[in-house]
Design an enzyme around this catalytic site. Structure first.
Site, PDB file in Angstrom:
ATOM      1  N   HIS A  29       2.404   3.540  -9.051  1.00  0.00           N
ATOM      2  CA  HIS A  29       2.216   2.115  -9.370  1.00  0.00           C
ATOM      3  C   HIS A  29       3.402   1.600 -10.193  1.00  0.00           C
ATOM      4  CE1 HIS A  29      -1.674   2.387  -7.613  1.00  0.00           C
ATOM      5  NE2 HIS A  29      -2.241   3.062  -8.595  1.00  0.00           N
ATOM      6  N   LEU A  61      10.496 -20.596  -4.944  1.00  0.00           N
ATOM      7  CA  LEU A  61       9.521 -19.689  -4.321  1.00  0.00           C
ATOM      8  C   LEU A  61       8.201 -19.662  -5.112  1.00  0.00           C
ATOM      9  CD1 LEU A  61       8.945 -17.346  -2.239  1.00  0.00           C
ATOM     10  CD2 LEU A  61       9.831 -15.785  -3.996  1.00  0.00           C
ATOM     11  N   ASP A 121       0.827  -1.216   0.000  1.00  0.00           N
ATOM     12  CA  ASP A 121       0.000   0.000   0.000  1.00  0.00           C
ATOM     13  C   ASP A 121       0.861   1.266   0.000  1.00  0.00           C
ATOM     14  OD1 ASP A 121      -2.339   1.424  -0.021  1.00  0.00           O
ATOM     15  OD2 ASP A 121      -2.763   1.185   2.120  1.00  0.00           O
TER      16      ASP A 121
HETATM   17  C1  IPE Z   1      -5.491  -2.682  -0.258  1.00  0.00           C
HETATM   18  O1  IPE Z   1      -5.115  -1.363  -0.388  1.00  0.00           O
HETATM   19  C2  IPE Z   1      -5.463  -3.373  -1.582  1.00  0.00           C
HETATM   20  C3  IPE Z   1      -4.160  -3.554  -2.218  1.00  0.00           C
HETATM   21  C4  IPE Z   1      -3.004  -3.229  -1.708  1.00  0.00           C
HETATM   22  C5  IPE Z   1      -4.188  -4.152  -3.509  1.00  0.00           C
HETATM   23  P1  IPE Z   1      -6.198  -0.203  -0.553  1.00  0.00           P
HETATM   24  O2  IPE Z   1      -5.429   1.049  -0.712  1.00  0.00           O
HETATM   25  O3  IPE Z   1      -7.157  -0.538  -1.625  1.00  0.00           O
HETATM   26  O4  IPE Z   1      -6.946  -0.256   0.848  1.00  0.00           O
HETATM   27  P2  IPE Z   1      -7.888   0.837   1.548  1.00  0.00           P
HETATM   28  O5  IPE Z   1      -8.939   1.193   0.557  1.00  0.00           O
HETATM   29  O6  IPE Z   1      -7.046   2.013   1.896  1.00  0.00           O
HETATM   30  O7  IPE Z   1      -8.407   0.146   2.756  1.00  0.00           O
HETATM   31  C1  IPE Z   2      -1.580   0.301  -3.375  1.00  0.00           C
HETATM   32  O1  IPE Z   2      -1.358   1.675  -3.396  1.00  0.00           O
HETATM   33  C2  IPE Z   2      -1.833  -0.264  -4.761  1.00  0.00           C
HETATM   34  C3  IPE Z   2      -3.212  -0.689  -5.010  1.00  0.00           C
HETATM   35  C4  IPE Z   2      -4.176  -0.675  -4.155  1.00  0.00           C
HETATM   36  C5  IPE Z   2      -3.506  -1.183  -6.341  1.00  0.00           C
HETATM   37  P1  IPE Z   2      -2.546   2.705  -3.410  1.00  0.00           P
HETATM   38  O2  IPE Z   2      -2.878   2.997  -4.830  1.00  0.00           O
HETATM   39  O3  IPE Z   2      -3.658   2.229  -2.587  1.00  0.00           O
HETATM   40  O4  IPE Z   2      -1.862   3.975  -2.757  1.00  0.00           O
HETATM   41  P2  IPE Z   2      -2.495   4.981  -1.696  1.00  0.00           P
HETATM   42  O5  IPE Z   2      -3.018   4.151  -0.569  1.00  0.00           O
HETATM   43  O6  IPE Z   2      -3.561   5.732  -2.398  1.00  0.00           O
HETATM   44  O7  IPE Z   2      -1.346   5.833  -1.288  1.00  0.00           O
HETATM   45 MG    MG Z   3      -4.055   2.417  -0.609  1.00  0.00          MG
END
Ligand code: IPE
Ligand code: IPE
Ligand code: MG
Length: 245
Positions: free
Chosen positions: A36, A130, A19
């Site tokens: 990303h 792995l 995240d």
């Molecule tokens: C969880 O992260 C999903 C992934 C890392 C793929 P999110 O960014 O979607 O989670 P919330 O919405 O903050 O809980």
């Molecule tokens: C995690 O990073 C990747 C996915 C959920 C696909 P985020 O895109 O959720 O990044 P934040 O949480 O907005 O910083």
């Molecule tokens: Mg996120």
């Protein structure tokens, strides 16, 4: 590589909620997709780090059921990145004996992503090193609902009796059937929630929360998480005295 304390107590299975990509990009004044893109290096580092440690399974939360609610542009960008990364990394996986698996509703992915993933899973299927498990269009509640449907189907066909449903039967009908539960779950970016990840499998997992935004996550951070894991006492409902004996 920073040595962890005990090479004999390496988790067999580590699961990661990757995240913070969006916030990483925002800090740099860039679009979310920039974050990303930079997440890929962190994924490669986590895979290498897991291999160095001797971890057997690495589950990466890559796209959640709930992420379908994001802006369409971002979803498209993520799906393109998925196709590109899988295409680019299959030779590395073959070289390093890595097997690619997935959990989640992959049928809902765009056809290009679905077919690339399927191809990479087939190509790497006999690799014995792995196991990298991508959670794609995945959520724990979705998975438990699917498992319930599969079990209900067997009951309606007379192949299973309600009284025969055990915890093992439940586990055997999840997408993760045959995969041991993670001993360690890491979430980056300073969020303290599960966001619908592996709800069944994390029942007794040690949780580790890192403030690092995912694109900055490196082997040293993984090693720090494993070191922290090794300092924990896992009691599984017993007393401290019982688990020490
Ligand atoms: C969880 O992260 C999903 C992934 C890392 C793929 P999110 O960014 O979607 O989670 P919330 O919405 O903050 O809980
Ligand atoms: C995690 O990073 C990747 C996915 C959920 C696909 P985020 O895109 O959720 O990044 P934040 O949480 O907005 O910083
Ligand atoms: Mg996120």
């Amino acid at each position: 590589m920073k040595e962890t304390k005990d090479r004999n107590r390496i988790p067999r299975h580590i699961a990661i909620i990757m995240d913070g990509n969006g916030r990483w990009a925002k800090k740099k004044g860039a679009m979310r997709i920039f974050g990303h893109r930079h997440a890929i290096q962190a994924v490669k580092d986590a895979i290498e780090g897991a291999e160095d440690l001797g971890v057997e399974y690495l589950t990466l939360f890559s796209f959640s059921t709930e992420n379908w609610s994001r802006p369409q542009d971002e979803i498209n960008g993520l799906m393109e990145l998925l196709v590109k990364t899988i295409t680019d990394e299959v030779p590395m996986m073959m070289k390093n004996n890595i097997r690619l698996l997935s959990i989640g509703d992959v049928d809902s992915l765009p056809p290009s992503a679905y077919s690339k993933l399927k191809e990479a899973k087939e190509t790497t299927s006999t690799n014995t090193g792995l196991q990298v498990i991508l959670a794609l269009s995945y959520s724990g509640q979705w998975e438990l609902t699917q498992a319930t449907k599969r079990i209900a189907q067997k009951i309606s066909e007379g192949k299973l009796k309600p009284s025969e449903i055990t915890q093992q039967v439940m586990a055997d009908h999840l997408d993760t059937a045959g995969i041991p539960d993670p001993e360690l779950m890491i979430r980056t970016s300073g969020e303290f929630r599960l966001s619908n990840f592996l709800l069944w499998q994390l029942a007794y997992t040690e949780l580790y929360f890192s403030p690092v935004l995912w694109p900055d996550f490196r082997k040293e951070h993984l090693n720090a998480a494993v070191s922290d894991f090794q300092s924990r006492e896992r009691r599984f409902g017993m007393t401290g005295e019982q688990v020490k004996s």
